[in-house]
Design a protein around this motif. Structure first.
Motif, PDB file in Angstrom:
ATOM      1  N   ARG B 100       8.396  -8.126   5.731  1.00 19.36           N
ATOM      2  CA  ARG B 100       8.433  -6.741   6.243  1.00 19.36           C
ATOM      3  C   ARG B 100       8.417  -5.750   5.092  1.00 19.36           C
ATOM      4  O   ARG B 100       7.732  -4.733   5.140  1.00 19.36           O
ATOM      5  N   LYS B 103       5.191  -5.100   3.828  1.00 13.75           N
ATOM      6  CA  LYS B 103       4.276  -4.627   4.875  1.00 13.75           C
ATOM      7  C   LYS B 103       3.086  -5.577   5.024  1.00 13.75           C
ATOM      8  O   LYS B 103       1.935  -5.149   5.138  1.00 13.75           O
ATOM      9  N   ALA B 104       3.380  -6.867   4.992  1.00 14.92           N
ATOM     10  CA  ALA B 104       2.322  -7.879   5.049  1.00 14.92           C
ATOM     11  C   ALA B 104       1.843  -8.074   6.478  1.00 14.92           C
ATOM     12  O   ALA B 104       2.587  -7.821   7.426  1.00 14.92           O
ATOM     13  N   LYS B 105       0.593  -8.493   6.624  1.00 12.56           N
ATOM     14  CA  LYS B 105       0.068  -8.810   7.942  1.00 12.56           C
ATOM     15  C   LYS B 105      -0.182 -10.296   8.063  1.00 12.56           C
ATOM     16  O   LYS B 105       0.143 -10.930   9.047  1.00 12.56           O
ATOM     17  N   CYS B 106      -0.772 -10.864   7.011  1.00 14.92           N
ATOM     18  CA  CYS B 106      -1.188 -12.259   7.095  1.00 14.92           C
ATOM     19  C   CYS B 106      -0.464 -13.093   6.033  1.00 14.92           C
ATOM     20  O   CYS B 106      -0.377 -12.695   4.870  1.00 14.92           O
ATOM     21  N   GLY B 128       5.234 -10.912  15.184  1.00 16.76           N
ATOM     22  CA  GLY B 128       3.925 -10.274  15.182  1.00 16.76           C
ATOM     23  C   GLY B 128       3.108 -10.463  13.912  1.00 16.76           C
ATOM     24  O   GLY B 128       2.194  -9.698  13.640  1.00 16.76           O
ATOM     25  N   PHE B 129       3.445 -11.473  13.114  1.00 16.16           N
ATOM     26  CA  PHE B 129       2.665 -11.718  11.903  1.00 16.16           C
ATOM     27  C   PHE B 129       1.681 -12.859  12.133  1.00 16.16           C
ATOM     28  O   PHE B 129       1.933 -13.750  12.941  1.00 16.16           O
ATOM     29  N   GLU B 130       0.594 -12.825  11.386  1.00 16.26           N
ATOM     30  CA  GLU B 130      -0.369 -13.919  11.473  1.00 16.26           C
ATOM     31  C   GLU B 130       0.007 -14.959  10.420  1.00 16.26           C
ATOM     32  O   GLU B 130       0.082 -14.655   9.235  1.00 16.26           O
ATOM     33  N   LYS B 193      -8.967 -16.403   4.432  1.00 20.22           N
ATOM     34  CA  LYS B 193      -7.534 -16.139   4.591  1.00 20.22           C
ATOM     35  C   LYS B 193      -6.838 -16.010   3.245  1.00 20.22           C
ATOM     36  O   LYS B 193      -5.990 -15.155   3.055  1.00 20.22           O
ATOM     37  N   THR B 196      -7.569 -12.606   1.803  1.00 19.24           N
ATOM     38  CA  THR B 196      -7.011 -11.424   2.451  1.00 19.24           C
ATOM     39  C   THR B 196      -5.492 -11.490   2.636  1.00 19.24           C
ATOM     40  O   THR B 196      -4.865 -10.460   2.874  1.00 19.24           O
ATOM     41  N   ASP B 198      -1.511 -11.462   2.370  1.00 15.47           N
ATOM     42  CA  ASP B 198      -0.624 -10.670   1.525  1.00 15.47           C
ATOM     43  C   ASP B 198       0.481 -11.535   0.924  1.00 15.47           C
ATOM     44  O   ASP B 198       1.037 -11.216  -0.112  1.00 15.47           O
TER      45      ASP B 198
END
Lengths: 230, 467
Positions: B100, B103-106, B128-130, B193, B196, B198
């Motif tokens: 968090r 601010k990572a997404k993947c 909610g993270f990939e 992946k 991209t 994080d």
């Protein structure tokens, strides 16, 4: 109290009771490691044999590399090195070379006359990914296992030797070591205490057996590993 | 809701009779046995190497506090952030906190059994993270929404057809029966992946106290990519993974490879000593190491079974276990399966609920004999049985043994029981294997040997009379 203190306190409490040494339990047979009081000083005498002369170790490296499906060539001169590289360039149609600054790598890239992506001092990941080959130097070769020892200092960082589909290692025959204990002693002597943040033993091209235990090369790393030793 | 024991029995019964499953496992493990033995024979003295490895792990585990402090000090001195987690929940919160904050997404993940132990993927999904598993076997079972079948070979139970099917369904790839093609499909998907993602997440095979390094063993290169490209790297490590000295790896790396996959050394054995250092060209800007207890200290307090913390997770005991070979990895319903899982799980998840695993053993001792760090595995299964009975004695079992003791101590009662047995045996075929059969647990799938028509005593008496 922090979790660190909690965990350490639990460990200390637990360790007030002693556990029996392994190999001394009721019915297991003890094989005392000869000539050493534990530790790893005597490891060499149990690991696979590596031979005593340079020639024996070179042959062992060659055999191991072949079994690992890595290409290993001892080249007599820089001319032959350059010849080998040009052959590979033609055969595989190299377009772009990923590399780093170094005596041998600089020489090789000069001979190849191709666009290069140098990792020294930062690089674009997508650009490195698009390279047909990575040419790096190394710290050592290990005869016992057919491994190439690289670090972030000797081989242009962490990604260069794993991202492009073909990894070409330029080594010198004086870099050939016998066994793993020798390799660890070498690392200590060369770097301790300021070790590079990344050290790796590369043993053959990337592989997987995750589908029906069938060997497939080039899982995520390079499909091909070529070691040219001067 | 079925109990873990009922579920185990049901699944075990089903899979034991599944010939296709047996065929797959036998082929996979047959290949493993051949190469393992070949590689083992290359050692000058395998047994002495085992003893040395066991002693090194003994030293590490029995001085764990000192080595952990040294390990953490070294890691921190080079800019690594070390976190301590007593429970799985704490470990998940720490990891979620890091993600968090960045601010990572993947998140790209390389194989880590400790993350299965704390159910990290589910927690990350929920938040909610990939999360993408990058080890090919783990990637396949993640797509199938399964747990790993085996701690080293996660997709051992699948055919290429099934893998092609799940790739076609989830990734939209064209069906193929070539393992090369399938590997290439996964490679292509995962390449993007790595670039991209994080956060790169890894497990740890060893933690070196002397130098403050995490050692990761792999074949594919996925862990190396996870540790090279993302800006943040997180490693989750059980506190028992410590080795005292750097050079201990000269023994442990080849032993892990030999017993794990039969290789002399796996393709990549990499040591990470921190985030990118000054003067280095790449690597993460931040490196976090999360140390996980999750009841390991409770196991440590059990001096008798403390050596099960020596485990290096090579999977060798699974591969030789006749029970594992028959019931398969998923039947256990645990993170760690096979003999080591049967020993550990009652400690990690509760003795009474998981004591049935202590009986999932023929006590043949193949696991103890193969273990590269000499864990007393099959004895620990007996220890768990004893502890479970001591803690909560079963009424029926107690009664049965009282009765047995009574009968066996009194010749007249024994004689009576023999005669009754011979008499009642005639009626046995009527109830055999049914719910009324007192020997049902045995006769459901096996024949009960008939009681001899004549006892030895009767025979002897007859012989003397005949003289």
């Amino acid at each position: 109290m922090s979790e660190r203190e909690n965990i350490l306190a639990r460990i200390r409490e637990a360790l007030t009771v002693r556990a029996p040494m392994p190999g001394h339990a009721q019915d297991s047979v003890t094989h005392p490691p000869a000539g050493s009081g534990g530790g790893s000083s005597g490891v060499r005498q149990w690991l696979p044999l590596v031979g005593y002369t340079f020639q024996e170790r070179l042959e062992l490296f060659r055999t191991n590399a072949a079994a690992l499906k890595a290409d290993f060539h001892l080249v007599a001169s820089r001319d032959e090195l350059s010849e080998r590289l040009l052959e590979l360039r033609e055969a595989e149609g190299w377009k772009k070379v990923g590399t780093h600054a170094g005596e041998l790598t600089d020489f090789a890239c000069g001979q190849l006359a191709l666009p290069t992506c140098r990792t020294d001092g930062g690089y674009d990941v997508a650009e490195l990914e698009s390279c047909s080959v990575a040419i790096t130097e190394c710290d050592a070769l290990v005869a016992q296992t057919g491994s190439v020892l690289v670090t972030s200092r000797s081989a242009g960082g962490r990604a260069l030797s794993v991202l492009p589909p073909h990894h070409v290692v330029l080594a010198q025959s004086r870099q050939l070591l016998g066994d793993l204990p020798e390799a660890f002693a070498f690392l200590k002597k060369t770097y301790a205490p300021g070790y590079p943040s990344f050290i790796s033993f590369i043993t053959g091209p990337s592989r997987t057996g995750d589908i029906e235990r069938i060997l497939v090369l080039g899982a995520h790393g390079p499909r091909k590993l070529t070691i040219l030793c001067l | 809701m079925k109990t873990a024991a009922q579920e185990f029995k049901l699944q075990a019964g089903r899979l034991t009779a599944d010939l296709r499953h047996r065929g797959l496992i036998q082929t996979a493990l047959g290949k493993y046995e051949v190469v393992r033995d070949q590689t083992k024979s290359g050692f000058q003295d395998w047994q002495a190497a085992r003893q040395a490895a066991a002693q090194t792990k003994w030293e590490a585990i029995n001085h764990l506090d000192a080595y952990l402090v040294q390990f953490v000090e070294k890691l921190e001195s080079r800019g690594t952030k070390v976190h301590w987690a007593s429970t799985g929940v704490q470990a998940r919160e720490i990891i979620l906190g890091i993600i968090r904050e960045k601010k990572a997404k993947c998140i790209v993940k390389s194989k880590a059994m400790t993350s299965e132990e704390i159910h990290l993927n589910a927690a990350l999904d929920q938040a909610g993270f990939e999360v993408v598993e990058s080890d090919l076997g783990e990637f396949i079972v993640q797509l199938r929404k399964e747990t790993p079948y085996h701690i080293v070979f996660p997709a051992m139970h699948l055919t290429r057809g099934e893998i092609s099917e799940v790739f076609a369904r989830e990734l939209g790839s064209a069906p193929t029966d070539s393992p090369e093609e399938l590997t290439l499909i996964a490679r292509r998907v995962l390449r993007q992946k790595y670039i991209t993602a994080d956060v790169g997440f890894t497990g740890a095979n060893f933690g070196i106290a002397e130098t403050g390094m995490i050692s990761i063993t792999e074949n594919e290169g996925n862990a190396r990519l996870s540790a090279a490209l993302p800006k943040t790297m997180v490693t989750l490590m059980g506190i028992e993974k410590i080795l005292p000295r750097f050079e201990d790896l000269a023994l442990f790396l080849p032993m892990l490879a030999t017993m794990g996959t039969g290789q002399a050394l796996t393709c990549y054995n990499s040591f990470y000593g921190g985030p990118r250092q000054p003067g280095e060209t790449d690597g993460p800007d931040e490196y976090h190491v999360v140390l996980l207890d999750n009841r390991r200290t409770e196991l440590l307090a059990d001096a008798e079974q403390r050596d099960s913390l020596h485990c290096i997770r090579c999977g060798a005991c699974l591969n030789v276990c006749p029970i594992f070979k028959n019931v398969g990895g998923h039947t256990y319903g645990t993170t760690y399966s096979g003999p080591i899982g049967s020993v550990l799980t009652p400690h990690l998840r509760g003795l009474q609920e998981w004591k049935h695993l202590s009986f999932a053993s023929s006590l043949c001792g193949a696991c103890t004999e193969t273990c590269p760090v000499k864990i007393n595995l099959h004895h620990h299964l007996l220890h768990n049985r004893r502890n479970a009975a001591r803690q909560q004695p079963g009424f029926a079992e107690k009664l049965a043994f009282r009765l047995f003791a009574f009968v066996i101590n009194r010749p007249w009662a024994y004689g009576l029981a023999k005669r009754a047995g011979r008499l009642l045996q005639r009626f046995h075929p009527w109830v055999k294997g049914g719910p009324l059969d007192p020997a049902r647990a045995w006769t459901k799938t096996r024949e009960l040997a008939p009681i001899a028509r004549q006892t030895f005593k009767e025979y002897w008496r007859g012989r003397q009379l005949g003289k």
